[in-house]
Design a protein around this motif. Structure first.
Motif, PDB file in Angstrom:
ATOM      1  N   SER A 203       0.784  -1.263  -0.025  1.00 24.75           N
ATOM      2  CA  SER A 203       0.090   0.087  -0.102  1.00 24.75           C
ATOM      3  C   SER A 203       1.015   1.287  -0.096  1.00 24.75           C
ATOM      4  O   SER A 203       0.333   2.441  -0.540  1.00 24.75           O
ATOM      5  CB  SER A 203      -0.983  -0.124   1.145  1.00 24.75           C
ATOM      6  OG  SER A 203       0.055  -0.051   2.405  1.00 24.75           O
ATOM      7  N   VAL A 204       2.127   1.121   0.355  1.00 17.31           N
ATOM      8  CA  VAL A 204       2.816   2.273   0.443  1.00 17.31           C
ATOM      9  C   VAL A 204       3.146   2.870  -0.911  1.00 17.31           C
ATOM     10  O   VAL A 204       3.209   2.174  -1.819  1.00 17.31           O
ATOM     11  CB  VAL A 204       4.375   2.085   1.119  1.00 17.31           C
ATOM     12  CG1 VAL A 204       5.102   1.163   0.118  1.00 17.31           C
ATOM     13  CG2 VAL A 204       4.953   3.180   1.736  1.00 17.31           C
ATOM     14  N   LYS A 205       3.427   4.141  -1.196  1.00 21.57           N
ATOM     15  CA  LYS A 205       3.731   4.635  -2.358  1.00 21.57           C
ATOM     16  C   LYS A 205       4.978   5.372  -2.597  1.00 21.57           C
ATOM     17  O   LYS A 205       5.694   6.040  -1.648  1.00 21.57           O
ATOM     18  CB  LYS A 205       2.688   5.756  -2.634  1.00 21.57           C
ATOM     19  CG  LYS A 205       1.386   5.259  -3.228  1.00 21.57           C
ATOM     20  CD  LYS A 205       1.124   4.377  -4.157  1.00 21.57           C
ATOM     21  CE  LYS A 205      -0.118   3.620  -4.521  1.00 21.57           C
ATOM     22  NZ  LYS A 205      -0.064   2.960  -5.828  1.00 21.57           N
ATOM     23  N   ILE A 206       5.726   5.435  -3.651  1.00 25.11           N
ATOM     24  CA  ILE A 206       7.001   5.906  -3.978  1.00 25.11           C
ATOM     25  C   ILE A 206       7.065   7.398  -4.252  1.00 25.11           C
ATOM     26  O   ILE A 206       6.183   7.672  -5.314  1.00 25.11           O
ATOM     27  CB  ILE A 206       8.126   5.215  -4.980  1.00 25.11           C
ATOM     28  CG1 ILE A 206       8.158   3.625  -4.302  1.00 25.11           C
ATOM     29  CG2 ILE A 206       9.284   5.777  -4.980  1.00 25.11           C
ATOM     30  CD1 ILE A 206       8.551   2.645  -5.369  1.00 25.11           C
TER      31      ILE A 206
ATOM     32  N   LYS B  46       9.677   8.073 -13.640  1.00 24.99           N
ATOM     33  CA  LYS B  46       9.544   6.620 -13.737  1.00 24.99           C
ATOM     34  C   LYS B  46       8.650   6.029 -12.826  1.00 24.99           C
ATOM     35  O   LYS B  46       8.350   6.756 -11.957  1.00 24.99           O
ATOM     36  CB  LYS B  46      11.164   6.211 -13.345  1.00 24.99           C
ATOM     37  CG  LYS B  46      12.310   6.784 -14.043  1.00 24.99           C
ATOM     38  CD  LYS B  46      13.424   5.934 -13.911  1.00 24.99           C
ATOM     39  CE  LYS B  46      14.447   6.604 -12.546  1.00 24.99           C
ATOM     40  NZ  LYS B  46      15.541   6.062 -12.441  1.00 24.99           N
ATOM     41  N   THR B  47       8.221   4.803 -13.082  1.00 29.52           N
ATOM     42  CA  THR B  47       7.369   4.144 -12.242  1.00 29.52           C
ATOM     43  C   THR B  47       7.786   2.758 -12.117  1.00 29.52           C
ATOM     44  O   THR B  47       8.191   2.007 -12.831  1.00 29.52           O
ATOM     45  CB  THR B  47       5.910   4.171 -13.142  1.00 29.52           C
ATOM     46  OG1 THR B  47       5.252   5.315 -13.420  1.00 29.52           O
ATOM     47  CG2 THR B  47       4.823   3.308 -12.377  1.00 29.52           C
TER      48      THR B  47
ATOM     49  N   LEU C  69      -1.457  -6.792 -10.157  1.00 32.83           N
ATOM     50  CA  LEU C  69      -0.714  -5.731 -10.543  1.00 32.83           C
ATOM     51  C   LEU C  69      -0.944  -4.668  -9.598  1.00 32.83           C
ATOM     52  O   LEU C  69      -1.993  -4.245  -9.138  1.00 32.83           O
ATOM     53  CB  LEU C  69      -1.197  -5.425 -11.866  1.00 32.83           C
ATOM     54  CG  LEU C  69      -0.671  -3.999 -12.346  1.00 32.83           C
ATOM     55  CD1 LEU C  69       0.688  -4.298 -12.817  1.00 32.83           C
ATOM     56  CD2 LEU C  69      -1.440  -3.566 -13.857  1.00 32.83           C
ATOM     57  N   VAL C  70       0.276  -4.175  -9.024  1.00 31.09           N
ATOM     58  CA  VAL C  70       0.429  -2.968  -8.257  1.00 31.09           C
ATOM     59  C   VAL C  70       1.456  -2.066  -8.477  1.00 31.09           C
ATOM     60  O   VAL C  70       2.456  -2.274  -9.003  1.00 31.09           O
ATOM     61  CB  VAL C  70       0.909  -3.614  -6.908  1.00 31.09           C
ATOM     62  CG1 VAL C  70       0.950  -2.042  -5.861  1.00 31.09           C
ATOM     63  CG2 VAL C  70      -0.207  -4.524  -6.064  1.00 31.09           C
ATOM     64  N   VAL C  71       0.828  -0.816  -8.733  1.00 31.41           N
ATOM     65  CA  VAL C  71       1.635   0.398  -9.026  1.00 31.41           C
ATOM     66  C   VAL C  71       2.288   0.893  -7.669  1.00 31.41           C
ATOM     67  O   VAL C  71       1.602   1.625  -6.983  1.00 31.41           O
ATOM     68  CB  VAL C  71       1.194   1.467  -9.539  1.00 31.41           C
ATOM     69  CG1 VAL C  71       1.842   2.745 -10.034  1.00 31.41           C
ATOM     70  CG2 VAL C  71       0.056   1.304 -11.054  1.00 31.41           C
ATOM     71  N   LEU C  72       3.635   0.711  -7.535  1.00 33.49           N
ATOM     72  CA  LEU C  72       4.145   0.891  -6.384  1.00 33.49           C
ATOM     73  C   LEU C  72       4.298   2.553  -6.281  1.00 33.49           C
ATOM     74  O   LEU C  72       4.535   3.042  -5.148  1.00 33.49           O
ATOM     75  CB  LEU C  72       5.522   0.387  -6.019  1.00 33.49           C
ATOM     76  CG  LEU C  72       5.340  -1.201  -5.552  1.00 33.49           C
ATOM     77  CD1 LEU C  72       6.489  -1.938  -5.783  1.00 33.49           C
ATOM     78  CD2 LEU C  72       4.639  -1.284  -4.139  1.00 33.49           C
TER      79      LEU C  72
END
Length: 364
Positions: A165-168, A280-281, A353-356
């Protein structure tokens, strides 16, 4: 210009600088208030983000372009780092979690990115930092993700699997120089403590100079220094910063294998920044391993949408044996049209699929 005149001129410049610094700080508070009003009008009672890496990047690019010397661009940016750090601290109580104890490279990277005006909270393990950021025990967390010599930091990747759940929000690059620290001469050292990454970065030197010394892996290079300071005939592979913190001698400087040894870190929070045009992702996903070519099909989606992949790693998914989670870093922001289209299409090949997070490309 004589000495008295020069000093008088400096005093006048100092007076104007203090006035301008406080004027800038007041403008920063106005920006924070405007953000809160906008969120409230939208029915959002959460606090606005005080660390906005895209805006920070634009500020640093601007001051570098404005600078005419004699100060270097790096010096001007270092000054502005502290100005922005002080402004952030005025808007909100901000805390930054990092892999401790004090003196680790994570601590140094956090200070490099956030400056001296914020509160820093050390944690014993990388996963503890990520959990703290996800649960908002700290405002932001900073963790190492890869080293240019020794590759990916698997503890961070594994923690992302457990805490997706954390996001960069941003990336940080820190040049890393490892040294051998001890209270003893080289010939007396029987045991060496360090983090697995630091051992990997200095393996060639250790094999040559301390081939028979036991190597003991610990949670951080600063913890290694702490242990070496308390134990007879022990040493640590750590930074020179830790030599002064833990009262150790530098037995050997710069024992890293590669001269351009650099570690990349991620700044973590509750959300990613908006697109900057140069982002970047990082994606995390699994595929059906029973389906031939599933991973190849997923990666081909990026080629179809002309999206460059900058890194790929895999780790056990912890769902079942021999099942893996893939980490793919791509160029672009998840809100960019081509990236958004690719992410929709790739779902046909991917599970979980997770977008960090998406973050500005940081040039170091």
């Amino acid at each position: 210009m004589d000495l008295d005149t020069a000093r008088s001129r400096i005093s006048e410049v100092d007076r104007r600088l203090v006035e301008l610094l406080n004027e800038r700080a007041r403008m920063s508070l106005n920006v924070g208030a405007a953000k809160r009003r906008t969120l409230k009008e939208q029915g959002d009672d959460t606090d606005p983000e005080v660390y906005v890496p895209g805006q920070e990047k634009r500020v640093f690019e601007k001051v570098r372009n404005l600078n005419q010397g004699p100060l270097s661009g790096e010096s001007v940016c270092a000054i502005y780092r502290e100005i922005m750090s002080a402004s952030i601290s005025l808007q909100s109580e901000v805390s930054v979690g990092y892999l401790g104890p004090p003196g680790t490279f994570s601590h140094q990277a956090a200070m490099q990115r956030f400056g001296d005006s914020l509160a820093y909270v050390p944690y014993a393990k990388i996963e503890d930092v990520i959990v703290a950021a996800a649960k908002e025990e700290v405002t932001y967390g900073l963790v190492p993700i890869e080293n240019s010599t020794f590759g990916a930091v698997v503890q961070t990747l594994d923690a992302f699997v457990a805490q997706p759940s954390v996001k960069i929000r941003a990336e940080v690059y820190l040049p890393v120089t490892q040294s051998l620290l001890s209270r003893y001469q080289l010939s007396a050292i029987r045991k060496v403590y360090s983090h697995p990454q630091a051992f990997g970065q200095s393996r060639t030197w250790l094999d040559q100079h301390l081939p028979h010394a036991a190597r003991v892996e610990v949670s951080s290079t600063a913890k290694a220094a702490e242990l070496a300071a308390a134990e007879n005939y022990a040493a640590a592979v750590s930074s020179e910063v830790c030599a002064s913190l833990y009262h150790l001698d530098v037995v050997a400087k710069d024992i890293t294998t590669a001269g351009d040894n650099t570690t990349r870190f991620f700044v973590l929070g509750q959300s990613s920044d908006t697109p900057t045009g140069d982002d970047k992702t990082l994606l995390m996903f699994t595929v059906d391993h029973r389906e031939p070519g599933a991973l190849c099909g997923a990666l081909n989606v990026f080629a179809k949408h002309k999206i460059n992949q900058t890194a790929i790693n895999s780790r056990p998914s912890r769902q079942r044996q021999w099942h893996y989670m893939f980490f793919i870093e791509i160029q672009g922001h998840e809100l960019d049209a081509n990236v958004a289209s690719a992410l929709e299409e790739i779902k046909a090949y991917c599970l979980d699929l997770v977008v960090l997070g998406s973050y500005p490309h940081q040039y170091y």
